[in-house]
Design a protein around this motif. Structure first.
Motif, PDB file in Angstrom:
ATOM      1  N   UNK A 242      16.102 -33.667  18.566  1.00  0.00           N
ATOM      2  CA  UNK A 242      16.129 -34.795  18.151  1.00  0.00           C
ATOM      3  C   UNK A 242      15.049 -35.270  18.642  1.00  0.00           C
ATOM      4  N   UNK A 243      12.833 -36.146  18.008  1.00  0.00           N
ATOM      5  CA  UNK A 243      12.258 -35.789  18.033  1.00  0.00           C
ATOM      6  C   UNK A 243      12.427 -37.636  18.482  1.00  0.00           C
ATOM      7  N   UNK A 244      11.596 -38.161  18.956  1.00  0.00           N
ATOM      8  CA  UNK A 244      11.410 -39.559  19.070  1.00  0.00           C
ATOM      9  C   UNK A 244      10.183 -40.283  18.632  1.00  0.00           C
ATOM     10  N   UNK A 245      10.052 -41.229  17.572  1.00  0.00           N
ATOM     11  CA  UNK A 245       9.205 -41.867  17.257  1.00  0.00           C
ATOM     12  C   UNK A 245       8.857 -43.193  17.521  1.00  0.00           C
ATOM     13  N   UNK A 343       1.165 -46.825  21.342  1.00  0.00           N
ATOM     14  CA  UNK A 343       2.653 -46.776  21.402  1.00  0.00           C
ATOM     15  C   UNK A 343       2.901 -45.594  21.591  1.00  0.00           C
ATOM     16  N   UNK A 344       1.854 -44.403  20.640  1.00  0.00           N
ATOM     17  CA  UNK A 344       1.817 -42.633  20.638  1.00  0.00           C
ATOM     18  C   UNK A 344       1.712 -42.202  21.940  1.00  0.00           C
ATOM     19  N   UNK A 345       0.639 -42.980  22.365  1.00  0.00           N
ATOM     20  CA  UNK A 345       0.730 -41.901  24.023  1.00  0.00           C
ATOM     21  C   UNK A 345       1.896 -42.578  25.353  1.00  0.00           C
ATOM     22  N   UNK A 348       5.204 -40.631  24.254  1.00  0.00           N
ATOM     23  CA  UNK A 348       4.643 -39.043  24.626  1.00  0.00           C
ATOM     24  C   UNK A 348       4.128 -38.785  26.165  1.00  0.00           C
ATOM     25  N   UNK A 349       4.488 -39.871  26.756  1.00  0.00           N
ATOM     26  CA  UNK A 349       3.964 -39.403  28.363  1.00  0.00           C
ATOM     27  C   UNK A 349       5.719 -40.061  28.780  1.00  0.00           C
ATOM     28  N   UNK A 350       6.265 -40.973  28.299  1.00  0.00           N
ATOM     29  CA  UNK A 350       7.690 -41.512  28.735  1.00  0.00           C
ATOM     30  C   UNK A 350       9.020 -40.409  28.687  1.00  0.00           C
ATOM     31  N   UNK A 351       8.506 -39.627  27.141  1.00  0.00           N
ATOM     32  CA  UNK A 351       9.755 -38.638  26.758  1.00  0.00           C
ATOM     33  C   UNK A 351       8.920 -37.271  28.166  1.00  0.00           C
ATOM     34  N   UNK A 419      11.818 -47.211  28.459  1.00  0.00           N
ATOM     35  CA  UNK A 419      10.451 -47.387  27.798  1.00  0.00           C
ATOM     36  C   UNK A 419      10.633 -46.588  26.550  1.00  0.00           C
ATOM     37  N   UNK A 420      11.310 -45.515  26.257  1.00  0.00           N
ATOM     38  CA  UNK A 420      11.296 -44.576  25.086  1.00  0.00           C
ATOM     39  C   UNK A 420      12.725 -46.175  24.166  1.00  0.00           C
ATOM     40  N   UNK A 421      13.347 -46.061  24.497  1.00  0.00           N
ATOM     41  CA  UNK A 421      14.192 -47.433  24.115  1.00  0.00           C
ATOM     42  C   UNK A 421      13.027 -47.988  23.195  1.00  0.00           C
ATOM     43  N   UNK A 422      12.479 -49.223  24.176  1.00  0.00           N
ATOM     44  CA  UNK A 422      11.313 -49.866  23.770  1.00  0.00           C
ATOM     45  C   UNK A 422      10.433 -50.012  23.015  1.00  0.00           C
ATOM     46  N   UNK A 423       9.779 -47.862  22.860  1.00  0.00           N
ATOM     47  CA  UNK A 423       8.905 -48.047  21.676  1.00  0.00           C
ATOM     48  C   UNK A 423       9.905 -47.437  20.559  1.00  0.00           C
ATOM     49  N   UNK A 424      11.167 -46.816  20.235  1.00  0.00           N
ATOM     50  CA  UNK A 424      11.568 -45.730  19.279  1.00  0.00           C
ATOM     51  C   UNK A 424      12.322 -46.851  18.827  1.00  0.00           C
TER      52      UNK A 424
END
Length: 425
Positions: A242-245, A343-345, A348-351, A419-424
């Motif tokens: 699973x890769x978040x983006x 957002x990408x940065x 990555x920090x959140x993951x 945070x990941x859910x917010x972005x991805x």
């Protein structure tokens, strides 16, 4: 002393069950039930926040205003009416002019009204995306506040259990003091440790009250309302592959697309405004009869239809607006690229922090297992009358450290998952 030993063993056995229930948070058997319960409860709070939050209400009103702008621009210029009275009556062949009435209507070039509607509609779309961003940010704030409340309440429960455990140890120390197998220093150290944990628990209660007020303010409801949080949370197993983006249609990026579209529509409108404008009108002049002689059409009123054209000969203004629109499009594209990088940065920090929290939690679980083994050794030591209260305090402090660390890891995992859910998504 034997009765106290039995009481101690029963307390430890009850505490083992509590520890097992803590480990079960990370098993698959209860994972879906626990997660669904937490998600449903949190979702209900987020829904209340969206309905009550003043900022969301403000964005919704801004969107309604922007939509109403479409009706504003869907109109022709004001019709001009004029009336004039001749103080000095000009003489004409058919008689003196007494009164002039006029009506005029300017019309924009073909398609100008449609261009204005499209521009207003694009601005309304941009406002709607702003509202979507605000809702997402509010949901993130509510979720993270919820997880902080969960962690605080879980720590209070752990401290309460440890205080009760130390009370049992304190009674054992008093019994051991009577038979000479413990010192008064051991008793005092246990009492001081109890006082320290009680003070920590009181501080957590104060922090919980402050966080509860913040949470209720996010929901725009009474500050003293109680907030219910789940009893336990688990960290699910890692999903391989699973890769978040960053979401392709993330509102924070979509906002720039909508603003870009509004600039495109603004340029179309600018080109229409640079086109000629047509005007139609009618003049009516009231003429009095001549009394000095008889002429044909004596006193006949004048009716004069009129057509006018407004041509922007000096159109440097429109050329400047075109240049500004081109620069604005480049600016918006640069802003979108910058926001995407941020957002990408952030993703990555959140993951990274989320994965670290999972590994840290696993480490604390292993340490708690070892602490449990040490605890069992202490039980056997007490049954033989050789308990060392220095070891008791050391094991208790280690267990508390691991328990608090485990709670923090779970909290950090879910904070970053939000945070990941917010972005991805």
């Amino acid at each position: 002393m034997r009765n106290s030993g039995i009481k101690f063993i029963r307390h430890i056995e009850g505490r083992k069950l509590s520890f097992k229930s803590l480990l079960v948070l990370f098993t698959l058997h209860f994972s879906f039930l626990t997660y669904n319960s937490s998600a449903q409860q949190l979702e209900s709070y987020i829904q209340v926040a969206e309905e009550n939050n003043p900022q969301i209400q403000s964005f919704n009103l801004k969107y309604e205003i922007a939509e109403e702008k479409i009706n504003e621009v869907n109109a022709y210029p004001d019709t001009e009416f004029g009336i004039g009275y001749f103080v000095s009556e000009p003489e004409t062949r058919t008689g003196p002019q007494k009164l002039r009435l006029s009506v005029r209507q300017m019309l924009p070039w073909f398609g100008t009204i449609t261009a204005r509607e499209n521009y207003a509609g694009s601005m309304a779309d941009a406002e709607y995306v702003e509202m979507a961003v605000a809702k997402r940010q509010l949901a993130l704030a509510v979720a993270q506040a919820y997880y902080r409340l969960y962690a605080n309440e879980a720590k209070q429960k752990i401290l309460k259990e440890n205080i009760e455990l130390l009370e049992t140890f304190h009674e054992l120390a008093l019994n051991s003091l009577e038979v000479g197998s413990a010192s008064a220093v051991d008793v005092l150290r246990l009492q001081m440790r109890q006082n320290d944990l009680a003070q920590q628990k009181e501080s957590l209660e104060q922090e919980f009250n402050a966080e509860e007020v913040l949470f209720n303010n996010l929901l725009n409801r009474e500050e003293n309302l109680a907030v219910e949080v789940v009893d336990s949370l688990f960290i699910p197993e890692a999903q391989t592959g699973a890769q978040e983006s960053v979401a392709e249609v993330h509102p924070e990026l979509l906002k720039f697309d909508k603003l870009y579209e509004s600039v495109v529509e603004a340029e179309k409108l600018n080109l229409k405004d640079a086109s000629p404008k047509l005007g139609f009108g009618v003049d009516y002049v009231s003429v009095a009869d001549r009394t000095d002689m008889a002429v044909a059409d004596n006193g006949k009123d004048i009716l004069m239809p009129m057509v006018s054209v407004s041509i922007p000969i000096f159109n440097s203004k429109y050329k400047s607006v075109t240049k500004q629109n081109e620069l604005r499009q480049k600016e918006l594209q640069a802003q979108k690229d910058q926001r995407l990088n941020l957002l990408q940065t952030r993703l990555e920090e959140a993951v990274s922090i989320r994965n670290s929290a999972r590994m840290t939690a696993n480490s604390f679980i292993e340490n708690l297992e070892q602490a449990k083994d040490a605890e069992e050794i202490l039980i056997k030591s007490y049954e033989t009358g050789t308990i060392d209260f220095n070891d008791v305090l050391e094991i208790q402090e280690l267990q508390l450290k691991f328990q608090i660390g485990l709670i923090e890891s779970v909290k950090n995992y879910y904070m970053q998952a939000a945070v990941i859910n917010y972005i991805s998504n």
